[in-house]
Scaffold this motif. Structure first.
Motif, PDB file in Angstrom:
ATOM      1  N   ALA A   1      -4.334  -2.853  -4.968  1.00  0.00           N
ATOM      2  CA  ALA A   1      -4.701  -2.117  -3.755  1.00  0.00           C
ATOM      3  C   ALA A   1      -5.939  -2.661  -3.048  1.00  0.00           C
ATOM      4  O   ALA A   1      -5.924  -2.829  -1.816  1.00  0.00           O
TER       5      ALA A   1
ATOM      6  N   SER B   1      -0.953   4.460   4.192  1.00  0.00           N
ATOM      7  CA  SER B   1      -1.770   5.079   3.146  1.00  0.00           C
ATOM      8  C   SER B   1      -1.755   6.597   3.258  1.00  0.00           C
ATOM      9  O   SER B   1      -1.568   7.310   2.259  1.00  0.00           O
TER      10      SER B   1
ATOM     11  N   GLN C   1     -11.675   2.545  -1.654  1.00  0.00           N
ATOM     12  CA  GLN C   1     -10.547   3.239  -2.284  1.00  0.00           C
ATOM     13  C   GLN C   1     -10.980   4.043  -3.503  1.00  0.00           C
ATOM     14  O   GLN C   1     -10.349   5.041  -3.847  1.00  0.00           O
TER      15      GLN C   1
ATOM     16  N   TYR D   1      -1.852   0.054   8.373  1.00  0.00           N
ATOM     17  CA  TYR D   1      -2.238   0.239   6.969  1.00  0.00           C
ATOM     18  C   TYR D   1      -2.575   1.703   6.685  1.00  0.00           C
ATOM     19  O   TYR D   1      -2.142   2.278   5.683  1.00  0.00           O
TER      20      TYR D   1
ATOM     21  N   GLN E   1       0.824  -1.206   0.000  1.00  0.00           N
ATOM     22  CA  GLN E   1       0.000   0.000   0.000  1.00  0.00           C
ATOM     23  C   GLN E   1       0.859   1.257   0.000  1.00  0.00           C
ATOM     24  O   GLN E   1       0.541   2.242  -0.673  1.00  0.00           O
TER      25      GLN E   1
END
Length: 477
Positions: free
Chosen positions: A107, A135, A387, A131, A10
């Motif tokens: 992703a 990101s 996303q 995570y 990521q």
């Protein structure tokens, strides 16, 4: 190790949204880009990435998330290698599109693997904090890394740096990431085509509006075509057995509100990060590397969510955290909107930390809300939708706040210095970003319903004392 692989994947993908930004002047000189086409070094990646996320998410559900993750990273890595060797604009732009395709495939599987690998809520909260830190910090780290590589080595390394990282991810994913069960069936081809084309139209419309204006023919056509295709997509999704986006995902009020929140948060913060770099370089006179270091406080604030979110979500729950984080970001953005060339770097340190802490906690809280109670067979679709909202929101923010910036720049040019005009225009754009976060605050206050904080994992039963049997077990004769 599975979490290390997912987070590294990521981080690599998010770095590439911004890592080329500081290299653009050098790329223009060496490859002969026109000023009009130069922005497409960024936009080609963003449009392909944002448009294909829904498709990439469902690919993981149908064909296996670990397999799809590896394929996406392989495509991304190969495109990075070829792009680093580019000799002309067409060559580089083609590889940027292919990078975006690989990222869009990989992703959603990365996020959905967190949902299927870390099933206990406390473990999932910890995994999501890592995570989200990767990101959210990826954009600012990309600006810093791009400036360092361009200034100290060569602009080609903003592409080539992905090659060893991608090879390492593939090798470790094969060994350490389990292959979760996947949905047996066929991919909804009609939904994939209409949904992808519709999203590409919307993302392209926002991207083009930032440069060509909202009334431009290309902008209007892109929005209209994208909207029509998305309506056709939604109608079709109601009629197929295994849709790209199961509409049942939106039956949960919290999940639907979290998706809307994920549109607002990047709309403010992706653009705000860009305008902070503009302020540092065009108003304070920093070099690209110095400007990259100028946003380190924001990055550190984001990374702090790794440690702050897990204990806070246990105590307060995600709703309260999203509301508090939105309030903190609003304070930071309104503070930053008052900066001038004379206030200097010291003025922006504290409010950028506020924004960073708020962004890290808000992103993690929204991710946690979307994944809560999620059926495993829909993890990829839910991650792809999440996303997608993030990328569409980022494009929306650049378009809207970019328009505010350009208007403010024109107004401030009369009777003042160029540095003062930039600072005034950036301040107006950041104030506009606070409006987006205000919508997020309202969504959190009145949209989200309180969830029970994640309970700790049950303690193992004590071992029976010597000479006794566990409860319920009969004594042998």
């Amino acid at each position: 190790m599975a979490l290390v692989v997912i987070v590294t994947c990521q981080l690599m993908i998010m770095l590439d949204l911004t890592i080329v930004n500081t290299a653009l002047p050098t790329i223009q000189r060496e490859l002969g880009f026109s000023s009009a086409n130069l922005t497409w070094v960024i936009n080609a990646y963003a449009v392909a990435f944002g448009g294909l996320l829904l498709f990439g998410g469902r690919l993981g559900d149908v064909y296996g998330r670990r397999t799809v993750l590896i394929v996406g990273v392989a495509v991304f890595t190969l495109a990075s290698l070829v792009g680093g060797l580019a000799q002309n604009p067409t060559w580089l732009l083609t590889t940027r599109v292919i990078q975006g395709i690989g990222a869009a495939v990989a992703a959603p599987s990365a996020l959905s693997l967190i949902a299927t690998t870390f099933t206990a809520p406390p473990a999932r909260a910890r995994a999501l904090s890592y995570y989200t830190a990767a990101s959210s910090a990826g954009g600012s780290l990309g600006l810093l890394a791009g400036g360092m590589l361009t200034s100290w080595v060569n602009w080609r390394w903003v592409m080539l740096v992905n090659v060893p990282i991608g090879i390492l991810i593939i090798a470790l994913a094969t060994r350490f990431i389990p292959q979760p069960p996947h949905v047996k069936g066929k991919l909804d081809v009609f939904g994939a085509i209409t949904g992808t084309a519709g999203l590409i139209g919307i993302v392209y419309g926002f991207t083009h509006a930032a440069d060509g204006g909202w009334s431009s023919g290309q902008t209007v056509v892109a929005f209209v075509a994208g909207a029509v295709l998305l309506v056709v997509f939604l109608i079709g999704e109601r009629r197929v057995e295994q849709p790209i986006i199961p509409l049942a995902l939106f039956a949960s009020r919290n999940r639907a509100v979290a998706y809307a929140g994920m549109l607002m948060l990047p709309a403010a913060m992706f653009a705000s990060l860009y305008f902070l770099m503009v302020y540092a370089q065009d108003s304070l006179g920093y070099s690209p590397v110095e400007a990259g270091f100028a946003v380190v406080p924001l990055t550190l604030g984001v990374l702090s969510s790794r440690w702050t979110f897990p204990p806070l979500v246990k105590k307060f729950g995600p709703k309260n955290l999203v509301v508090a984080a939105a309030a903190l970001i609003i304070i930071g953005l309104l503070w930053l909107s008052q900066m001038t060339p004379s206030t200097g770097y010291g003025f922006i340190v504290v409010p950028t930390i506020f924004c960073g802490v708020g962004v890290g906690i808000a992103f993690t809280g929204l991710n946690f809300t979307v994944l809560a109670g999620l059926p495993p067979q829909n993890a990829g679709a839910a991650a792809g939708m999440l996303q997608t909202m993030q990328q569409v929101g980022g494009a929306l923010g650049i378009a809207v706040l970019g328009t505010i910036y350009i208007s403010g720049l024109e107004d401030a040019k009369t009777g003042g210095t160029a540095q003062g005009a930039v600072a005034d225009a950036v301040g107006q754009a950041l104030g506009g970003g606070a409006v987006f976060i205000g919508v997020l605050l309202l969504l959190g206050l009145f949209g989200l319903v309180k969830m029970a904080p994640p309970a700790p994992a049950p303690a193992p039963a004590p071992a029976p004392a010597p000479g006794t049997q566990p409860p319920g077990q009969a004594t042998s004769a």
